[in-house]
Design a protein around this motif. Structure first.
Motif, mmCIF file in Angstrom:
data_model
loop_
_atom_site.group_PDB
_atom_site.id
_atom_site.type_symbol
_atom_site.label_atom_id
_atom_site.label_comp_id
_atom_site.label_asym_id
_atom_site.label_seq_id
_atom_site.Cartn_x
_atom_site.Cartn_y
_atom_site.Cartn_z
ATOM 1 N N UNK A 59 6.144 -6.001 26.189
ATOM 2 C CA UNK A 59 7.475 -6.534 25.984
ATOM 3 C C UNK A 59 8.277 -5.665 25.018
ATOM 4 N N UNK A 60 9.529 -5.333 25.363
ATOM 5 C CA UNK A 60 10.389 -4.617 24.418
ATOM 6 C C UNK A 60 10.781 -5.537 23.278
ATOM 7 N N UNK A 61 10.705 -5.044 22.066
ATOM 8 C CA UNK A 61 10.989 -5.895 20.907
ATOM 9 C C UNK A 61 12.079 -5.314 20.011
ATOM 10 N N UNK A 62 12.578 -4.124 20.339
ATOM 11 C CA UNK A 62 13.594 -3.498 19.508
ATOM 12 C C UNK A 62 14.440 -2.577 20.341
ATOM 13 N N UNK A 63 14.808 -1.454 19.796
ATOM 14 C CA UNK A 63 15.636 -0.508 20.516
ATOM 15 C C UNK A 63 15.754 0.779 19.750
ATOM 16 N N UNK A 64 16.947 1.376 19.770
ATOM 17 C CA UNK A 64 17.138 2.641 19.066
ATOM 18 C C UNK A 64 18.415 2.600 18.237
ATOM 19 N N UNK A 65 18.787 1.427 17.776
ATOM 20 C CA UNK A 65 19.951 1.307 16.917
ATOM 21 C C UNK A 65 19.939 -0.031 16.216
ATOM 22 N N UNK A 66 20.828 -0.236 15.257
ATOM 23 C CA UNK A 66 20.793 -1.450 14.457
ATOM 24 C C UNK A 66 21.378 -2.669 15.151
ATOM 25 N N UNK A 67 21.874 -2.518 16.388
ATOM 26 C CA UNK A 67 22.437 -3.667 17.082
ATOM 27 C C UNK A 67 21.878 -3.735 18.494
ATOM 28 N N UNK A 68 21.367 -4.894 18.876
ATOM 29 C CA UNK A 68 20.881 -5.131 20.234
ATOM 30 C C UNK A 68 21.795 -6.148 20.892
ATOM 31 N N UNK A 69 22.505 -5.721 21.916
ATOM 32 C CA UNK A 69 23.437 -6.603 22.584
ATOM 33 C C UNK A 69 22.803 -7.352 23.730
ATOM 34 N N UNK A 70 23.648 -7.858 24.621
ATOM 35 C CA UNK A 70 23.201 -8.606 25.787
ATOM 36 C C UNK A 70 22.276 -7.739 26.634
ATOM 37 N N UNK A 71 21.275 -8.355 27.202
ATOM 38 C CA UNK A 71 20.368 -7.625 28.073
ATOM 39 C C UNK A 71 19.227 -6.947 27.354
ATOM 40 N N UNK A 72 18.929 -7.382 26.132
ATOM 41 C CA UNK A 72 17.811 -6.831 25.379
ATOM 42 C C UNK A 72 16.991 -7.971 24.767
ATOM 43 N N UNK A 73 15.759 -7.665 24.471
ATOM 44 C CA UNK A 73 14.918 -8.555 23.683
ATOM 45 C C UNK A 73 14.768 -7.994 22.280
ATOM 46 N N UNK A 74 15.024 -8.816 21.275
ATOM 47 C CA UNK A 74 14.590 -8.474 19.933
ATOM 48 C C UNK A 74 13.251 -9.172 19.696
ATOM 49 N N UNK A 75 12.728 -9.088 18.490
ATOM 50 C CA UNK A 75 11.391 -9.623 18.230
ATOM 51 C C UNK A 75 11.316 -11.120 18.499
ATOM 52 N N UNK A 76 12.349 -11.854 18.083
ATOM 53 C CA UNK A 76 12.331 -13.293 18.289
ATOM 54 C C UNK A 76 12.436 -13.675 19.750
ATOM 55 N N UNK A 77 13.349 -13.039 20.485
ATOM 56 C CA UNK A 77 13.500 -13.357 21.904
ATOM 57 C C UNK A 77 12.280 -12.911 22.695
ATOM 58 N N UNK A 78 11.660 -11.797 22.286
ATOM 59 C CA UNK A 78 10.439 -11.364 22.965
ATOM 60 C C UNK A 78 9.320 -12.374 22.770
ATOM 61 N N UNK A 79 9.231 -12.973 21.595
ATOM 62 C CA UNK A 79 8.232 -14.013 21.364
ATOM 63 C C UNK A 79 8.497 -15.240 22.225
#
Length: 260
Positions: free
Chosen positions: A173-193
């Motif tokens: 599961x993707x949990x981050x990205x390559x910048x300080x802001x993750x917009x729509x269509x991404x998982x951050x750590x909480x959404x990935x959980x």
């Protein structure tokens, strides 16, 4: 009977199951446009050896022509439907490298040996940004052999995720990205959980974090670069307590036993 997963950084991983070696979203460079590899060495040439390589969508950090050139001749390459039209250089690279390209839509299956690979939808913009209007679906993939492994590619959380994926043993599961802001269509750590809890997978490997970071942003919210893996472990412990999370270092691997 087991599946072995090696994480090379970003969304690039090797999955070995049923005697088949699968490579996801190959990215083997130190620098990509404004991004620089800030953690982990560039993968060794052995990382480019696979029976089949899967590309989740057309963004340059997932479909990277310079990395596809490094695949062994004859490697089967699975890409979203329409990739050949949207990325003209793909055909040239495939011809030069002897890659066997298959374009797939959600629901399509390919078989390699005893491993079946099914394309599933992802909630992500699949265009080859910023060039042109041509669209191709963003995909995840479900690998079914001795174990069932879900590679999510790059996606947001969507209502039909669990139904589309089906039962699985392992989720990448993707949990981050390559910048300080993750917009729509991404998982951050909480959404990935939350995704892990919906999927009900017994094991998870966080990917797509802690590898590339924009040049000049080292001092800007650096926790956004370093923290997602540990944050995912913490959130998963609360939301999916029955799942085991394996936070790998770059180049590290884990061998997992499927459910009996």
């Amino acid at each position: 009977m087991s599946v072995e997963i090696t994480w090379w950084g970003h969304a690039t991983a090797t999955v070995r199951d049923s005697g088949v070696t699968v490579l996801t979203d190959p990215l083997f460079v130190r620098r990509l446009a404004h991004l620089r590899r800030r953690r982990g060495p560039v993968p060794t040439p052995d990382a480019a050896v696979a029976d089949i390589a899967l590309v989740s969508h057309l963004h340059a950090d997932h479909l990277h022509l310079g990395s596809l050139v490094q695949l062994w001749p004859g490697t089967r390459l699975v890409v979203p439907y329409g990739a050949g039209r949207a990325v003209p250089g793909l055909r040239r690279v495939a011809a030069a490298g002897g890659l066997r390209v298959t374009e797939v839509r959600p629901g399509d299956e390919v078989t390699v040996g005893d491993l079946r690979i099914r394309a599933v939808p992802a909630a992500h913009d699949g265009r080859r940004l910023p060039f042109g209007p041509h669209r191709a679906p963003a995909l995840g993939y479900v690998l079914r052999g001795e174990a069932t492994t879900y590679f999510a590619g790059d996606t947001g959380l969507f209502d039909a995720m669990a139904d589309a994926v089906g039962p699985c043993d392992v989720a990448l599961l993707p949990v981050g990205g390559w910048g300080p802001y993750l917009g729509h269509g991404h998982l951050d750590a909480g959404r990935a959980a939350r995704a892990l809890a919906r999927l009900g997978a017994r094991s998870a490997v966080p990917v797509h974090y802690g590898t590339y970071w924009p040049i000049g942003m080292d001092a800007v919210r650096p926790h956004e670069f370093h923290a997602p893996g540990d944050d995912f472990v913490r959130h998963a412990g609360r939301l999916a307590p029955d799942a085991s999370v394996h936070r790998l270092g770059h180049g590290e691997c884990v061998r997992l036993e499927p459910a009996r």
